[in-house]
Write a protein that holds these residues in place. Sequence first.
Motif, PDB file in Angstrom:
ATOM      1  N   ALA A 228      -8.670  -6.610   0.236  1.00 31.85           N
ATOM      2  CA  ALA A 228      -7.482  -7.219   0.837  1.00 31.85           C
ATOM      3  C   ALA A 228      -6.194  -6.929   0.056  1.00 31.85           C
ATOM      4  O   ALA A 228      -5.168  -6.613   0.674  1.00 31.85           O
ATOM      5  CB  ALA A 228      -7.682  -8.725   1.010  1.00 31.85           C
ATOM      6  N   PRO A 229      -6.187  -7.017  -1.290  1.00 34.89           N
ATOM      7  CA  PRO A 229      -4.945  -6.686  -2.011  1.00 34.89           C
ATOM      8  C   PRO A 229      -4.503  -5.240  -1.807  1.00 34.89           C
ATOM      9  O   PRO A 229      -3.301  -4.958  -1.761  1.00 34.89           O
ATOM     10  CB  PRO A 229      -5.302  -6.952  -3.478  1.00 34.89           C
ATOM     11  CG  PRO A 229      -6.447  -7.897  -3.439  1.00 34.89           C
ATOM     12  CD  PRO A 229      -7.216  -7.539  -2.203  1.00 34.89           C
ATOM     13  N   ILE A 230      -5.469  -4.321  -1.681  1.00 32.83           N
ATOM     14  CA  ILE A 230      -5.132  -2.918  -1.434  1.00 32.83           C
ATOM     15  C   ILE A 230      -4.408  -2.790  -0.100  1.00 32.83           C
ATOM     16  O   ILE A 230      -3.396  -2.090   0.030  1.00 32.83           O
ATOM     17  CB  ILE A 230      -6.406  -2.037  -1.422  1.00 32.83           C
ATOM     18  CG1 ILE A 230      -7.142  -2.124  -2.758  1.00 32.83           C
ATOM     19  CG2 ILE A 230      -6.065  -0.590  -1.081  1.00 32.83           C
ATOM     20  CD1 ILE A 230      -8.511  -1.444  -2.751  1.00 32.83           C
ATOM     21  N   VAL A 231      -4.930  -3.491   0.908  1.00 30.13           N
ATOM     22  CA  VAL A 231      -4.321  -3.446   2.233  1.00 30.13           C
ATOM     23  C   VAL A 231      -2.948  -4.102   2.212  1.00 30.13           C
ATOM     24  O   VAL A 231      -2.003  -3.612   2.844  1.00 30.13           O
ATOM     25  CB  VAL A 231      -5.248  -4.105   3.272  1.00 30.13           C
ATOM     26  CG1 VAL A 231      -4.559  -4.209   4.624  1.00 30.13           C
ATOM     27  CG2 VAL A 231      -6.543  -3.295   3.398  1.00 30.13           C
ATOM     28  N   CYS A 232      -2.819  -5.195   1.471  1.00 25.36           N
ATOM     29  CA  CYS A 232      -1.500  -5.831   1.333  1.00 25.36           C
ATOM     30  C   CYS A 232      -0.490  -4.863   0.732  1.00 25.36           C
ATOM     31  O   CYS A 232       0.667  -4.817   1.170  1.00 25.36           O
ATOM     32  CB  CYS A 232      -1.603  -7.091   0.464  1.00 25.36           C
ATOM     33  SG  CYS A 232      -2.384  -8.492   1.281  1.00 25.36           S
ATOM     34  N   ASP A 233      -0.918  -4.080  -0.265  1.00 24.98           N
ATOM     35  CA  ASP A 233      -0.028  -3.078  -0.871  1.00 24.98           C
ATOM     36  C   ASP A 233       0.489  -2.111   0.193  1.00 24.98           C
ATOM     37  O   ASP A 233       1.688  -1.790   0.236  1.00 24.98           O
ATOM     38  CB  ASP A 233      -0.772  -2.272  -1.945  1.00 24.98           C
ATOM     39  CG  ASP A 233      -1.039  -3.067  -3.212  1.00 24.98           C
ATOM     40  OD1 ASP A 233      -0.388  -4.115  -3.416  1.00 24.98           O
ATOM     41  OD2 ASP A 233      -1.917  -2.645  -3.994  1.00 24.98           O
ATOM     42  N   LEU A 234      -0.413  -1.636   1.048  1.00 27.13           N
ATOM     43  CA  LEU A 234      -0.026  -0.667   2.082  1.00 27.13           C
ATOM     44  C   LEU A 234       0.895  -1.305   3.119  1.00 27.13           C
ATOM     45  O   LEU A 234       1.874  -0.678   3.555  1.00 27.13           O
ATOM     46  CB  LEU A 234      -1.275  -0.100   2.752  1.00 27.13           C
ATOM     47  CG  LEU A 234      -2.118   0.862   1.915  1.00 27.13           C
ATOM     48  CD1 LEU A 234      -3.430   1.193   2.615  1.00 27.13           C
ATOM     49  CD2 LEU A 234      -1.342   2.139   1.610  1.00 27.13           C
ATOM     50  N   LEU A 235       0.603  -2.525   3.507  1.00 22.56           N
ATOM     51  CA  LEU A 235       1.460  -3.214   4.480  1.00 22.56           C
ATOM     52  C   LEU A 235       2.859  -3.423   3.908  1.00 22.56           C
ATOM     53  O   LEU A 235       3.865  -3.226   4.597  1.00 22.56           O
ATOM     54  CB  LEU A 235       0.837  -4.561   4.865  1.00 22.56           C
ATOM     55  CG  LEU A 235      -0.474  -4.502   5.647  1.00 22.56           C
ATOM     56  CD1 LEU A 235      -1.062  -5.902   5.770  1.00 22.56           C
ATOM     57  CD2 LEU A 235      -0.284  -3.891   7.032  1.00 22.56           C
ATOM     58  N   GLU A 236       2.910  -3.818   2.647  1.00 22.47           N
ATOM     59  CA  GLU A 236       4.212  -4.047   2.004  1.00 22.47           C
ATOM     60  C   GLU A 236       4.980  -2.734   1.851  1.00 22.47           C
ATOM     61  O   GLU A 236       6.210  -2.712   1.979  1.00 22.47           O
ATOM     62  CB  GLU A 236       4.002  -4.714   0.646  1.00 22.47           C
ATOM     63  CG  GLU A 236       3.531  -6.164   0.763  1.00 22.47           C
ATOM     64  CD  GLU A 236       3.046  -6.734  -0.550  1.00 22.47           C
ATOM     65  OE1 GLU A 236       3.102  -6.024  -1.585  1.00 22.47           O
ATOM     66  OE2 GLU A 236       2.593  -7.899  -0.560  1.00 22.47           O
TER      67      GLU A 236
END
Length: 261
Positions: free
Chosen positions: A141-149
Motif C-alpha cells: 500500500a505505501p508503494i501505491v501511495c507513492d505512485l498516486l502522490e
Amino acid sequence: MENQIIDAHIHLDMYDEPDRNMLLKELKHHHVAALIAVSYHLQSAKMNLEFSRIDKRIKPAFGYHPEQELPSDRMLEEIILFMHRHQQEMVAIGEVGLPYYLRQEKPSIPVEPYMEVLELFIQQAVKLDKPIVLHAVYEDAPIVCDLLEKYSVKKAHFHWFKGDPQTVERMQQNGYYISITPDVLYEKEIQRLVKRYPLANMMVETDGPWTFTGPFTGEKTDPKMIHQSIRKIAELKGLDKEDVYHRLYENTIEFYRLLTV
C-alpha cells in the motif's frame, strides 16, 4: 422506502452464468441500485462492457488484476486502447495494483515490473480523468501511495484494504476511499479499520464471487450481504443505521460519478 445499496466492487464476469442471471434478477428485490463491475483482464473488460449495455445497473471498470502473470506489451496496449475507445462507458480504471498474494506464494517474483504496469494505469487514470480501483494491501500500500502522490491522484479506491496504521493515516490525509466487505462481521482487523476510517471516505463491496466465512459460510456471495455489512458498520461507529446507509450510497454515487442508478 427501503434503503438502497451499491456494490462498489464485484467481479460479475467471474460468476457462472446461472448464478449471475439469478443475482441480477434479484437485485431490485434486495434494493441493490448498481454494481461496479471490475475487470481482471481484456476479455473480462469486454464481458463487463457487454453486461453494462444490457443492464444499465452494471457500471464497468476496465483494468488488469495484478495477481496473475504480467501482461505482454501487446496485451497492455490493447487494454489501454480499449479503455480509450470506451471511456464514456467506463466508470473507472480497475482492478489494478500490486501482486501481494502472488509474491507470498512465489517470493522470487520481482515487484518492479508490476509497479511499471501500475504506473501506466495511473497515468491513464489521469489522462482520462477516471477514478482508479486498487488492489494494494499491507506493505504494498505505501508503494501505491507513492505512485498516486507522484501523479497527484485523488480519486483512488483501495478495495478490501488491509494495512498498518501509518498507511491508514496517510490514506485518510490524501482523501483516498476504502470499501468494506462482508468479513466486517467477523474479522477484527476489518472492524478496527472501520472504527478508524472516516465514513465520508468509505464504500461497501462484496468482491464476489469470492466467498466468506462466519455467518456466510457455505453461501454464494451476493450483493444482498451488504445490508448486514452496513448494519455492522453502523454498530461499530455508533451511528444511526439510516444515516450510514445514506452516506455510503452517496459516497459511491459521488466517487464514481454515477448519473443513472
